[in-house]
Scaffold this motif. Structure first.
Motif, mmCIF file in Angstrom:
data_model
loop_
_atom_site.group_PDB
_atom_site.id
_atom_site.type_symbol
_atom_site.label_atom_id
_atom_site.label_comp_id
_atom_site.label_asym_id
_atom_site.label_seq_id
_atom_site.Cartn_x
_atom_site.Cartn_y
_atom_site.Cartn_z
ATOM 1 N N ALA A 12 13.795 8.535 0.616
ATOM 2 C CA ALA A 12 12.594 7.670 1.298
ATOM 3 C C ALA A 12 11.620 8.642 0.655
ATOM 4 O O ALA A 12 11.314 9.653 0.547
ATOM 5 C CB ALA A 12 13.024 7.830 2.706
ATOM 6 N N THR A 23 6.791 8.066 0.920
ATOM 7 C CA THR A 23 5.853 7.363 1.968
ATOM 8 C C THR A 23 6.354 6.358 2.773
ATOM 9 O O THR A 23 6.813 5.331 2.289
ATOM 10 C CB THR A 23 4.501 7.515 1.298
ATOM 11 N N GLY A 24 6.155 6.711 4.062
ATOM 12 C CA GLY A 24 6.116 5.472 5.184
ATOM 13 C C GLY A 24 6.938 5.836 6.241
ATOM 14 O O GLY A 24 7.187 4.818 7.217
ATOM 15 N N GLU A 48 10.077 3.705 8.307
ATOM 16 C CA GLU A 48 10.036 2.464 7.638
ATOM 17 C C GLU A 48 10.570 2.688 6.007
ATOM 18 O O GLU A 48 11.476 1.982 5.709
ATOM 19 C CB GLU A 48 8.579 1.611 7.603
ATOM 20 N N ALA A 49 10.005 3.937 5.541
ATOM 21 C CA ALA A 49 10.355 4.171 4.188
ATOM 22 C C ALA A 49 12.085 4.407 4.229
ATOM 23 O O ALA A 49 12.949 4.295 3.157
ATOM 24 C CB ALA A 49 9.940 5.397 3.682
ATOM 25 N N ARG A 53 8.353 0.182 -4.223
ATOM 26 C CA ARG A 53 7.461 -0.063 -3.113
ATOM 27 C C ARG A 53 7.778 -1.421 -2.326
ATOM 28 O O ARG A 53 8.286 -2.284 -2.719
ATOM 29 C CB ARG A 53 6.043 -0.222 -3.651
ATOM 30 N N HIS A 61 2.670 -3.246 6.314
ATOM 31 C CA HIS A 61 2.697 -1.919 5.897
ATOM 32 C C HIS A 61 3.351 -1.897 4.785
ATOM 33 O O HIS A 61 4.029 -2.659 4.109
ATOM 34 C CB HIS A 61 3.583 -1.058 6.840
ATOM 35 N N THR A 62 2.802 -0.661 3.853
ATOM 36 C CA THR A 62 3.325 -0.501 2.610
ATOM 37 C C THR A 62 4.061 1.024 2.548
ATOM 38 O O THR A 62 3.498 1.922 2.986
ATOM 39 C CB THR A 62 2.322 -0.271 1.205
ATOM 40 N N SER A 63 5.485 0.889 2.252
ATOM 41 C CA SER A 63 6.184 2.109 2.223
ATOM 42 C C SER A 63 7.001 2.271 0.772
ATOM 43 O O SER A 63 6.642 1.277 0.116
ATOM 44 C CB SER A 63 7.273 2.002 3.304
#
Length: 332
Positions: A115, A117-118, A121-122, A181, A195-197
């Protein structure tokens, strides 16, 4: 092409002789390597022998095409036409099989997913990537065995390491290394914002002892008490193992198995793969020192793919390709 084909057939015959040698039974690494090469050469032998047989028939027909017997000459010309059509059909497929392959492609693959960043959620996305790759492997008749797993919240994973076993496993997965991503509305998002993870994927060829020689004096092995949800041999004995390769500083920890010996064997398997990957990376870097970008193993920190759930879109940034069947891709 014919010369390459004859060389490949000669090599296949040599491999078959070596595999039948009783002395090979005591050399497991060599037997495994020859077995993989034999499997890789089998399609070339099947198609190549057919190609050469038709080629001989066409040559014989050409000799008869100039015969005084008109009926015989006509039949020979028909055979030539039919044979040349078969050769034209088989040629491209055979040429593709004869393209030199990276010998590592036949290896099992060590797949590492982490995992990025995030936050939670990541970790959820990393778990979905693991599920996607597991299904993809199963669709190709490959077996997935877990080596280590670090679980996160909400059913996600912080890190997972698995070995994918079967023919052409590394060749099938090697281009998945890089940053992945995801863009979507997380389950924990109350206001519907996208969101972006991110998660990172590393694919290593499984190393064999013949590739990487590890000296006992180069290792520091520490044992400690496993941590986890409990169960036999967890939190009760010093079964977890941490191996440090002193010359490179690489560290591998393993605690998923019940015994210290099993954890040590699994940790050594991962360590050999990482040392082989490091060796390959250094070789690639040396060849690419004067280039702007490293080739071969690639930069794993680079973003290679985006999974956009609102648009059902997957984009591979390396080849500028976007497809809109995200659900099917996530199913493997």
């Amino acid at each position: 092409m014919e010369e390459k084909l004859r060389q490949a057939l000669a090599r296949a015959e040599q491999v078959s002789r070596e595999l039948s040698d009783p002395a090979l039974a005591s050399d497991q690494a060599r037997r495994s390597a020859l077995g993989r090469e034999h499997s890789r050469l089998a399609p070339i032998v099947r198609l190549g022998e057919q190609y050469l047989r038709i080629l001989r028939q066409v040559e014989e027909a050409r000799e008869l095409a100039s015969a005084d017997d008109a009926e015989l000459a006509s039949m020979a010309r028909a055979d030539i036409e039919q044979g040349e059509a078969e050769l034209a059909r088989l040629g491209p497929e055979l040429e593709e099989l004869l393209i030199p392959r990276d010998p590592l492609e036949d290896r099992n693959a060590i797949l590492e997913i982490r995992a990025g960043t995030g936050g939670d959620e990541a970790a959820l996305f990393a778990a979905e990537l693991l599920r996607m790759y597991t299904r993809f492997a199963e669709r190709h008749g490959l077996k997935v065995e877990p080596l280590s797993m670090s679980e996160g919240a909400l059913g996600g994973i912080r890190e997972a390491v698995v070995v994918i076993k079967g023919d052409d496993a590394y060749g099938l997965f090697r281009r998945e290394s890089g940053g992945h991503r995801v863009q979507r509305v997380p389950a924990t998002e109350t206001q519907g914002r996208i969101h972006t993870s991110a998660a990172t994927v590393a694919v290593l060829p499984e190393a064999e002892e013949v590739d990487v020689k590890i000296q006992p004096q180069d290792l520091r092995i520490d044992v400690y008490r496993s941590s986890g949800p409990g169960g036999q041999s967890v939190n009760t004995t010093d079964s977890a193992v941490r191996i440090t390769h002193l010359p490179t500083g690489l560290v591998v920890s393993q605690q998923d198995q019940k015994s210290q010996l099993q954890n040590k064997l699994k940790a050594m398997e991962v360590l050999r793969a990482r040392l082989l990957d490091k060796m390959i990376s250094e070789q690639e870097a040396a060849r690419a020192r004067d280039r702007k970008a490293m080739v071969g193993t690639g930069d794993r920190s680079a973003k290679i793919r985006t999974y956009n759930f609102p648009q059902s879109r997957v984009t591979d940034h390396r080849i500028n390709l976007s497809v809109h069947n995200l659900a099917e891709i996530m199913e493997g």
